[in-house]
Scaffold this active site. Structure first.
Site, mmCIF file in Angstrom:
data_model
loop_
_atom_site.group_PDB
_atom_site.id
_atom_site.type_symbol
_atom_site.label_atom_id
_atom_site.label_comp_id
_atom_site.label_asym_id
_atom_site.label_seq_id
_atom_site.Cartn_x
_atom_site.Cartn_y
_atom_site.Cartn_z
ATOM 1 N N HIS A 9 -3.136 -1.400 -5.382
ATOM 2 C CA HIS A 9 -2.106 -0.182 -5.180
ATOM 3 C C HIS A 9 -0.888 -0.739 -4.690
ATOM 4 O O HIS A 9 -0.706 -1.916 -4.230
ATOM 5 C CB HIS A 9 -2.789 0.613 -3.858
ATOM 6 N N ARG A 60 -4.376 5.355 -1.056
ATOM 7 C CA ARG A 60 -3.401 4.630 -1.531
ATOM 8 C C ARG A 60 -3.810 4.001 -3.082
ATOM 9 O O ARG A 60 -2.805 4.074 -3.868
ATOM 10 C CB ARG A 60 -3.170 3.075 -0.658
ATOM 11 N N GLU A 87 -11.544 -0.840 -0.514
ATOM 12 C CA GLU A 87 -10.977 -2.277 0.149
ATOM 13 C C GLU A 87 -12.369 -2.610 0.867
ATOM 14 O O GLU A 87 -13.268 -1.856 1.331
ATOM 15 C CB GLU A 87 -9.948 -2.077 0.920
ATOM 16 N N HIS A 182 -7.886 -2.545 -4.448
ATOM 17 C CA HIS A 182 -7.469 -3.200 -3.452
ATOM 18 C C HIS A 182 -7.437 -4.704 -3.417
ATOM 19 O O HIS A 182 -8.026 -5.230 -4.158
ATOM 20 C CB HIS A 182 -8.186 -2.762 -2.219
HETATM 21 C C1 DG2 Z 1 -5.522 -5.037 2.594
HETATM 22 C C2 DG2 Z 1 -5.925 -6.582 2.313
HETATM 23 O O1 DG2 Z 1 -6.100 -4.386 2.005
HETATM 24 O O2 DG2 Z 1 -5.527 -7.493 3.432
HETATM 25 O O3 DG2 Z 1 -7.155 -4.366 4.253
HETATM 26 O O4 DG2 Z 1 -5.610 -5.041 5.012
HETATM 27 O O5 DG2 Z 1 -5.298 -4.019 -0.429
HETATM 28 O O6 DG2 Z 1 -5.974 -1.961 0.564
HETATM 29 O O7 DG2 Z 1 -3.844 -3.392 1.341
HETATM 30 P P1 DG2 Z 1 -5.353 -3.389 0.719
HETATM 31 C C3 DG2 Z 1 -6.033 -4.892 4.099
HETATM 32 P P2 DG2 Z 1 -5.931 -8.903 3.225
HETATM 33 O O8 DG2 Z 1 -7.139 -9.100 3.101
HETATM 34 O O9 DG2 Z 1 -5.023 -9.532 2.210
HETATM 35 O O10 DG2 Z 1 -5.360 -9.361 4.618
#
Ligand code: DG2
Length: 248
Positions: A9, A60, A87, A182
């Site tokens: 996203h 997102r 995610e 994600h």
């Molecule tokens: C990020 C990835 O997820 O973080 O959950 O903080 O892709 O949904 O923005 P996304 C989060 P990192 O593992 O790169 O810290």
């Protein structure tokens, strides 16, 4: 040969604030919306069309997909949403600032929490509002499959069945597929597709809002992959993702 497009996203509000997000349902920033629009334009310029798209159940990813399809004049594209593309659940870290967490616990510990394959952060408590069991959209997910934290290995374990049961059959049937998800759910899928080792996956960082094209052979084994767009800017974005866990 098949082509599959994967896309993280666009920038979210918590990407901007550098906070661990996981299953928190934050929206895109204005920059994130622009990235999604540009990604759609780039896909169109490069002749991509899709018969089917998939996204997580987090806004997102869904909004990124809508905006990209809109800018391709392809909002009629059928869409499948699944919690399995969510995610990685970031457990008790969700909501914390990544740089502040590195100042408090050290950059090495934050690197372990962000990138170690088999080590998960502490879970949220059973009665914590961040426990997905309180969220109606997960009501039909079996309780024993709903995470209160995850490491990448756990994410692989729920993403790969979705690949096998939904995405791969669609590609095999000749449909041209776009997946918006994600950073870590895509790292999980890419680890599986490319057979990346538990050690090497630590170094893979995925930029926001950049279409990643996978060319697959008749057995859906990757032949090659490449990002569309400005390669230098993409490399800088990947480095910036890696740096989000630094104390400064
Ligand atoms: C990020 C990835 O997820 O973080 O959950 O903080 O892709 O949904 O923005 P996304 C989060 P990192 O593992 O790169 O810290």
């Amino acid at each position: 040969m098949y082509k599959l497009v994967l896309m993280r996203h666009g920038e979210s509000q918590w990407n901007l604030e550098n906070r661990f997000t996981g299953w928190t349902d934050v929206d895109l920033t204005e920059t994130g919306r622009q990235q999604a629009k540009q990604a759609g334009e780039l896909l169109k310029e490069n002749g991509f069309e899709f018969d089917l798209a998939f996204a997580s159940v987090l806004k997102r990813a869904i909004r990124t997909l809508w905006i990209a399809l809109d800018s391709m004049d392809a909002m009629h594209t059928p869409v499948g949403l699944s919690w399995r593309l969510n995610e990685r659940h970031y457990g008790a870290l969700q909501g914390l600032n990544k740089a502040e967490t590195a100042q408090k616990y050290g950059e090495d510990q934050v690197l372990v929490w962000r990138r170690a394959y088999a080590i998960a952060p502490d879970p949220v408590a059973e009665d914590d509002p961040r426990n997905p069991r309180f969220d109606a959209r997960y009501a039909r997910v079996p309780a024993d499959q709903l995470p209160r934290t995850e490491c990448l290995q756990d994410t692989v374990a729920r993403v790969v069945p979705f690949w096998e049961e939904s995405i791969a059959p669609a590609i095999r049937s000749g449909r041209r597929v776009l997946v918006t998800a994600h950073g870590n759910s895509l790292r999980a899928l890419i680890k599986h597709l490319d057979g990346i080792s538990d050690e090497d996956i630590v170094h893979l960082n995925i930029p926001t809002g950049q279409p990643l094209v996978y060319e697959l052979d008749e057995n859906l084994r990757p032949i090659r992959h490449y990002y569309l767009g400005d390669q230098e800017a993409i490399a800088a974005q990947m480095q910036a993702v890696a740096n989000q866990g630094k104390a400064q």
